[in-house]
Design a protein around this motif. Structure first.
Motif, PDB file in Angstrom:
ATOM      1  N   GLU A 167       0.842  -1.194   0.000  1.00  0.00           N
ATOM      2  CA  GLU A 167       0.000   0.000   0.000  1.00  0.00           C
ATOM      3  C   GLU A 167       0.875   1.241   0.000  1.00  0.00           C
ATOM      4  OE1 GLU A 167      -2.497  -0.161   3.374  1.00  0.00           O
ATOM      5  OE2 GLU A 167      -3.438  -2.076   2.852  1.00  0.00           O
ATOM      6  N   THR A 186       0.238   4.034   1.250  1.00  0.00           N
ATOM      7  CA  THR A 186       0.194   4.769   2.517  1.00  0.00           C
ATOM      8  C   THR A 186       1.413   4.470   3.372  1.00  0.00           C
ATOM      9  OG1 THR A 186      -1.145   2.961   3.438  1.00  0.00           O
ATOM     10  CG2 THR A 186      -2.320   4.889   2.571  1.00  0.00           C
ATOM     11  N   ALA A 217       4.318   6.765   1.731  1.00  0.00           N
ATOM     12  CA  ALA A 217       4.000   8.136   1.333  1.00  0.00           C
ATOM     13  C   ALA A 217       5.020   9.153   1.813  1.00  0.00           C
ATOM     14  CB  ALA A 217       2.606   8.511   1.839  1.00  0.00           C
ATOM     15  N   HIS A 222       1.878  -5.712  -6.460  1.00  0.00           N
ATOM     16  CA  HIS A 222       0.455  -5.751  -6.811  1.00  0.00           C
ATOM     17  C   HIS A 222       0.033  -7.198  -7.007  1.00  0.00           C
ATOM     18  CE1 HIS A 222      -3.382  -4.513  -8.322  1.00  0.00           C
ATOM     19  NE2 HIS A 222      -3.172  -5.092  -9.501  1.00  0.00           N
ATOM     20  N   PRO A 232      -6.446  -1.231  -8.736  1.00  0.00           N
ATOM     21  CA  PRO A 232      -5.930  -0.342  -7.690  1.00  0.00           C
ATOM     22  C   PRO A 232      -6.879   0.828  -7.451  1.00  0.00           C
ATOM     23  CG  PRO A 232      -4.761   0.037  -9.738  1.00  0.00           C
ATOM     24  CD  PRO A 232      -5.637  -1.162  -9.965  1.00  0.00           C
ATOM     25  N   ALA A 233      -7.095   1.140  -6.176  1.00  0.00           N
ATOM     26  CA  ALA A 233      -8.024   2.219  -5.838  1.00  0.00           C
ATOM     27  C   ALA A 233      -7.483   3.574  -6.227  1.00  0.00           C
ATOM     28  CB  ALA A 233      -8.329   2.176  -4.336  1.00  0.00           C
ATOM     29  N   ASP A 234      -6.173   3.760  -6.150  1.00  0.00           N
ATOM     30  CA  ASP A 234      -5.580   5.083  -6.405  1.00  0.00           C
ATOM     31  C   ASP A 234      -4.760   5.128  -7.680  1.00  0.00           C
ATOM     32  OD1 ASP A 234      -3.547   3.458  -5.665  1.00  0.00           O
ATOM     33  OD2 ASP A 234      -2.851   4.654  -3.960  1.00  0.00           O
ATOM     34  N   GLY A 235      -4.829   4.075  -8.483  1.00  0.00           N
ATOM     35  CA  GLY A 235      -4.065   4.066  -9.728  1.00  0.00           C
ATOM     36  C   GLY A 235      -2.572   4.052  -9.529  1.00  0.00           C
ATOM     37  N   ALA A 279      -0.796   5.810  -7.587  1.00  0.00           N
ATOM     38  CA  ALA A 279      -0.252   7.172  -7.463  1.00  0.00           C
ATOM     39  C   ALA A 279       0.854   7.198  -6.422  1.00  0.00           C
ATOM     40  CB  ALA A 279      -1.369   8.146  -7.063  1.00  0.00           C
ATOM     41  N   TYR A 332      -1.801   2.286 -17.267  1.00  0.00           N
ATOM     42  CA  TYR A 332      -1.142   3.303 -16.435  1.00  0.00           C
ATOM     43  C   TYR A 332       0.237   3.613 -17.020  1.00  0.00           C
ATOM     44  CZ  TYR A 332      -4.779   1.811 -13.194  1.00  0.00           C
ATOM     45  OH  TYR A 332      -5.980   1.483 -12.625  1.00  0.00           O
TER      46      TYR A 332
END
Length: 369
Positions: A37, A39, A42, A54, A59-62, A64, A85
């Protein structure tokens, strides 16, 4: 395959220790941190590569913020994500459990920019096959290791080693240990030309022959000296001699009180070395590698003392077995018999900058004479 050795840290299971582990990873300049993740990654500085594994799904956030995403699926799965992507760099994660998955790993190593390989069996033969299959290819192969001991082995498989190691972080200190493991594979040490100033026959004493578990090159030996701040490059017995066969694993190193250099910059007395000890093999260009000691032979022999001086005025002493077949290395790989050294002759040596306490470098007053 690449020349540099990458250190990746896996924080997927580190739990509440993650902040402290990441702080250490930044300090130790770990190359990448791996998570599932973003998070967890970050707050990392741009000096560390942010790597996501993965395992499927959308993916929820692409992705990012990720620098690299490793896909645990087929090549088609990775290709579809790369098309969806285009701003994200993708690689393959391959778990090797049988012959078919080994072939997939070989294909990934040959064709993908990034491959993360997870070998589930303890044998290193499958990794040898992948490294051989990827020879001459431009991709980067990172191999998962369970601990530091396995990381050291992975870095050295087939003498080339994996391009990198991903090791799980379990506690503070793991990042430091991984960097040290990578640093024991290769490196360079500065050598200087020393000028011999005097030699003297000093009578009987105990000298040590260091028998390693590796073949040493014709321009390769170990650094030995009476003082911690000055050592001479003693050559291995790889050069032909009358009356006896060559022993390319051996260095007739010197009197038992002498220092030699081990890994991590530590010194050891020759008398301390035993089977399983590590010493630093050094060639005439200063390139190094860590080799294991298989045996140390300590015997009473006549000894010769060799004094030399460095360009900066630093004096160096080495005490060797007093016999012409015991040799040191000079500039250009010249092999010099110790009993034939004369004032003005040039030999190769190393000048460590720190004093020593129980073999570790330390900044304190210490006079050796």
């Amino acid at each position: 395959m690449t020349d540099s050795k990458l250190c990746w840290l896996d924080i997927r299971k580190v739990g509440d220790l993650a902040p402290a582990v990441l702080e250490e990873a930044v300090h130790q300049r770990i190359d990448a941190v791996v998570a599932t993740e973003m998070t967890m990654l970050a707050d990392l500085p741009p000096t560390l590569r942010r790597v996501l594994v993965h395992e499927g799904g959308e993916p929820a956030d692409g992705f990012a913020g990720a620098d690299l995403v490793l896909v645990s699926g087929t090549a088609d799965d990775r290709a579809k994500l790369a098309e969806a992507y285009p701003a994200i760099e993708f690689g393959r994660y391959v778990e090797i459990v049988d012959a078919d998955s080994l072939e997939t790993a070989c294909l990934s190593a040959r064709t993908e920019r990034w491959s993360l390989l997870d070998f589930r069996d303890p044998t290193k033969i499958p990794l040898e096959i992948v490294i051989a299959a990827a020879a001459g290819c431009d991709g980067t192969v990172v191999t998962m290791a369970a601990d530091v001991e396995e990381a050291q082995i992975i870095f050295g498989v087939l003498e080339l080693g994996s391009d990198g190691v991903l090791m799980p972080a379990r506690s503070v200190g793991d990042a430091t240990a991984l960097k040290q493991a990578a640093g024991t594979t290769t490196g360079e040490i500065p050598l200087v030309e020393l000028e011999v100033t005097a030699t003297a026959h000093i009578g009987m004493g105990e000298r040590a022959c260091v028998d390693t578990c590796s073949y040493l090159g014709k321009d390769e030996g170990i650094l030995v000296g009476s003082h911690s701040k000055g050592m001479v490059l003693c050559v291995s017995e790889t050069h032909p001699l009358p009356y006896m066969p060559t022993r390319p694993f051996r260095v007739n190193a010197g009197a038992i009180h002498s220092y030699t250099v081990s890994h991590h910059g530590r010194t050891h007395y020759l008398s301390e070395l035993v089977a399983g000890s590590k010493v630093l093999a050094v060639d005439t260009k200063g390139r190094t590698r860590v080799v294991s000691v298989g045996r140390v032979k300590i015997e009473t022999r006549p000894l010769i003392s060799v004094d030399a001086v460095a360009p900066n005025g630093q004096t160096v002493n080495l005490i060797l077995q007093d016999d012409w077949h015991v040799r040191v290395l000079g500039p250009g790989g010249a092999v010099l018999n110790s009993t034939e050294l004369r004032p003005g002759d040039k030999i190769l040596g190393h000048l460590p900058t720190a004093d020593r306490h129980v073999g570790y470098p330390i900044d304190e007053f210490c006079r050796e004479q």
